[in-house]
Design a protein around this motif. Structure first.
Motif, PDB file in Angstrom:
ATOM      1  N   GLU A 104       1.024  -1.104   0.016  1.00 22.12           N
ATOM      2  CA  GLU A 104      -0.036   0.000  -0.087  1.00 22.12           C
ATOM      3  C   GLU A 104       0.842   1.378  -0.048  1.00 22.12           C
ATOM      4  O   GLU A 104       1.495   1.398   1.074  1.00 22.12           O
ATOM      5  N   VAL A 105       0.865   2.005  -1.229  1.00 23.87           N
ATOM      6  CA  VAL A 105       1.685   3.193  -1.234  1.00 23.87           C
ATOM      7  C   VAL A 105       0.859   4.303  -1.249  1.00 23.87           C
ATOM      8  O   VAL A 105       0.044   4.480  -2.297  1.00 23.87           O
ATOM      9  N   GLN A 106       0.756   5.199  -0.353  1.00 24.05           N
ATOM     10  CA  GLN A 106       0.079   6.488  -0.418  1.00 24.05           C
ATOM     11  C   GLN A 106       1.060   7.735  -0.540  1.00 24.05           C
ATOM     12  O   GLN A 106       2.022   7.791   0.406  1.00 24.05           O
ATOM     13  N   ARG A 107       0.819   8.405  -1.756  1.00 20.33           N
ATOM     14  CA  ARG A 107       2.061   9.332  -1.971  1.00 20.33           C
ATOM     15  C   ARG A 107       1.753  10.539  -1.093  1.00 20.33           C
ATOM     16  O   ARG A 107       0.761  10.912  -0.801  1.00 20.33           O
ATOM     17  N   LEU A 108       2.927  10.878  -0.464  1.00 24.65           N
ATOM     18  CA  LEU A 108       2.561  12.129   0.415  1.00 24.65           C
ATOM     19  C   LEU A 108       3.580  13.253  -0.191  1.00 24.65           C
ATOM     20  O   LEU A 108       4.311  13.089  -1.008  1.00 24.65           O
ATOM     21  N   PRO A 109       3.577  14.475   0.460  1.00 22.19           N
ATOM     22  CA  PRO A 109       4.174  15.539  -0.261  1.00 22.19           C
ATOM     23  C   PRO A 109       5.647  15.491  -0.391  1.00 22.19           C
ATOM     24  O   PRO A 109       6.144  15.851  -1.446  1.00 22.19           O
ATOM     25  N   MET A 110       6.366  14.820   0.436  1.00 27.64           N
ATOM     26  CA  MET A 110       7.755  14.788   0.334  1.00 27.64           C
ATOM     27  C   MET A 110       7.980  13.662  -0.371  1.00 27.64           C
ATOM     28  O   MET A 110       9.261  13.390  -0.848  1.00 27.64           O
ATOM     29  N   ASP A 111       7.190  12.599  -1.067  1.00 29.09           N
ATOM     30  CA  ASP A 111       7.524  11.833  -1.848  1.00 29.09           C
ATOM     31  C   ASP A 111       8.088  12.457  -3.182  1.00 29.09           C
ATOM     32  O   ASP A 111       9.074  11.944  -3.839  1.00 29.09           O
ATOM     33  N   VAL A 112       7.407  13.482  -3.822  1.00 33.90           N
ATOM     34  CA  VAL A 112       7.901  13.998  -4.801  1.00 33.90           C
ATOM     35  C   VAL A 112       9.501  14.651  -4.608  1.00 33.90           C
ATOM     36  O   VAL A 112      10.166  14.658  -5.691  1.00 33.90           O
ATOM     37  N   LEU A 113       9.654  15.031  -3.401  1.00 33.65           N
ATOM     38  CA  LEU A 113      10.950  15.861  -3.331  1.00 33.65           C
ATOM     39  C   LEU A 113      12.013  14.500  -3.268  1.00 33.65           C
ATOM     40  O   LEU A 113      13.085  14.678  -3.911  1.00 33.65           O
ATOM     41  N   LEU A 114      11.889  13.387  -2.637  1.00 36.71           N
ATOM     42  CA  LEU A 114      12.642  12.245  -2.645  1.00 36.71           C
ATOM     43  C   LEU A 114      12.816  11.626  -3.912  1.00 36.71           C
ATOM     44  O   LEU A 114      13.957  11.552  -4.384  1.00 36.71           O
ATOM     45  N   ASP A 115      11.629  11.636  -4.706  1.00 32.23           N
ATOM     46  CA  ASP A 115      11.641  10.981  -6.252  1.00 32.23           C
ATOM     47  C   ASP A 115      12.716  11.898  -6.919  1.00 32.23           C
ATOM     48  O   ASP A 115      13.547  11.629  -7.553  1.00 32.23           O
ATOM     49  N   ASN A 116      12.632  13.255  -6.829  1.00 31.99           N
ATOM     50  CA  ASN A 116      13.453  14.246  -7.700  1.00 31.99           C
ATOM     51  C   ASN A 116      14.899  14.102  -7.132  1.00 31.99           C
ATOM     52  O   ASN A 116      15.775  14.104  -8.081  1.00 31.99           O
ATOM     53  N   PHE A 117      15.108  14.021  -5.922  1.00 32.73           N
ATOM     54  CA  PHE A 117      16.471  13.845  -5.280  1.00 32.73           C
ATOM     55  C   PHE A 117      17.062  12.659  -5.758  1.00 32.73           C
ATOM     56  O   PHE A 117      18.311  12.580  -6.464  1.00 32.73           O
ATOM     57  N   GLU A 118      16.316  11.604  -5.711  1.00 32.68           N
ATOM     58  CA  GLU A 118      16.837  10.293  -6.048  1.00 32.68           C
ATOM     59  C   GLU A 118      16.987  10.040  -7.533  1.00 32.68           C
ATOM     60  O   GLU A 118      17.853   9.547  -8.179  1.00 32.68           O
ATOM     61  N   THR A 119      16.233  10.738  -8.337  1.00 29.01           N
ATOM     62  CA  THR A 119      16.373  10.685  -9.863  1.00 29.01           C
ATOM     63  C   THR A 119      17.529  11.558 -10.191  1.00 29.01           C
ATOM     64  O   THR A 119      18.415  10.866 -10.960  1.00 29.01           O
ATOM     65  N   GLU A 120      17.580  12.723  -9.752  1.00 29.87           N
ATOM     66  CA  GLU A 120      18.790  13.672  -9.984  1.00 29.87           C
ATOM     67  C   GLU A 120      20.012  13.121  -9.616  1.00 29.87           C
ATOM     68  O   GLU A 120      20.983  13.479 -10.338  1.00 29.87           O
ATOM     69  N   ASN A 121      20.198  12.442  -8.601  1.00 27.77           N
ATOM     70  CA  ASN A 121      21.558  11.949  -8.059  1.00 27.77           C
ATOM     71  C   ASN A 121      21.614  10.523  -8.251  1.00 27.77           C
ATOM     72  O   ASN A 121      22.795   9.952  -7.989  1.00 27.77           O
TER      73      ASN A 121
END
Length: 195
Positions: free
Chosen positions: A109-126
């Protein structure tokens, strides 16, 4: 007209005043701290669309709560400690969120939270999971606490080499050397983690 930010030694003086019970100085220090956290959160989201204002706000709010719980304004001896505590609080928020997100993924069960976008961006960029970076930073600290602090101020805090040197009381050549060595050590650690 907005007031200009306090100079480096003024922050230390305000911290001393806050420790002596001056609540106005304590509030002013916390305002400076929040401004720093906003800049650091923006630094982490440099390539994110501007419409995603909630993500850095959620990160900043959670970091501020943790800093208040730690009573960082009363315990900080100087500006260097204050900003190091702020960087660590922000990192810990991201690490805790990354770990809970990964646990939720495994549970189905994955519920997207506001910081998920931040983490996704960080992990994708780095190209690295934030929790793995945190583990590498802990290994770096065991080897060289100063190099980890340089990374925190340069990368997470968004400070320049000169600002980091001034904050830490080091020469710019030392900060440049520590920054270069720290990145090499982190790369080596993260490469081993991937294998």
């Amino acid at each position: 007209m907005s007031e200009s930010p306090p100079q480096n030694n003024q922050i230390t003086v305000m911290l001393q005043q806050a420790r002596k019970g001056d609540s106005a100085a304590g509030r002013r220090v916390f305002e400076v701290l929040v401004t720093d956290l906003v800049a650091a959160a923006r630094n982490l989201m440099t390539s994110e669309r501007t419409a995603h204002t909630l993500q850095p706000t959620a990160l900043i709010n959670e970091a501020c709560v943790r800093l208040m719980q730690q009573d960082v304004v009363q315990s900080a001896e100087n500006r260097r400690y204050l900003f190091a505590a702020a960087n660590r609080a922000m990192q810990q928020v991201l690490v805790d969120h990354a770990r809970s997100r990964n646990a939720a993924k495994r549970g189905g069960e994955v519920q997207r939270l506001p910081m998920d976008v931040l983490l996704d961006n960080f992990e994708t960029e780095n190209g690295v999971e934030f929790s793995k970076l945190h583990t590498a930073l802990e290994a770096l600290e065991a080897d060289s606490p100063r190099q980890r602090e340089v990374v925190e101020h340069r990368y997470f805090g968004g400070f320049s080499v000169e600002e980091t040197a001034q904050l830490m009381g080091l020469g710019t050549a030392t900060v440049k050397r520590d920054w270069k060595l720290a990145r090499a050590k982190l790369y080596a650690t993260l490469t081993q983690v991937r294998e």
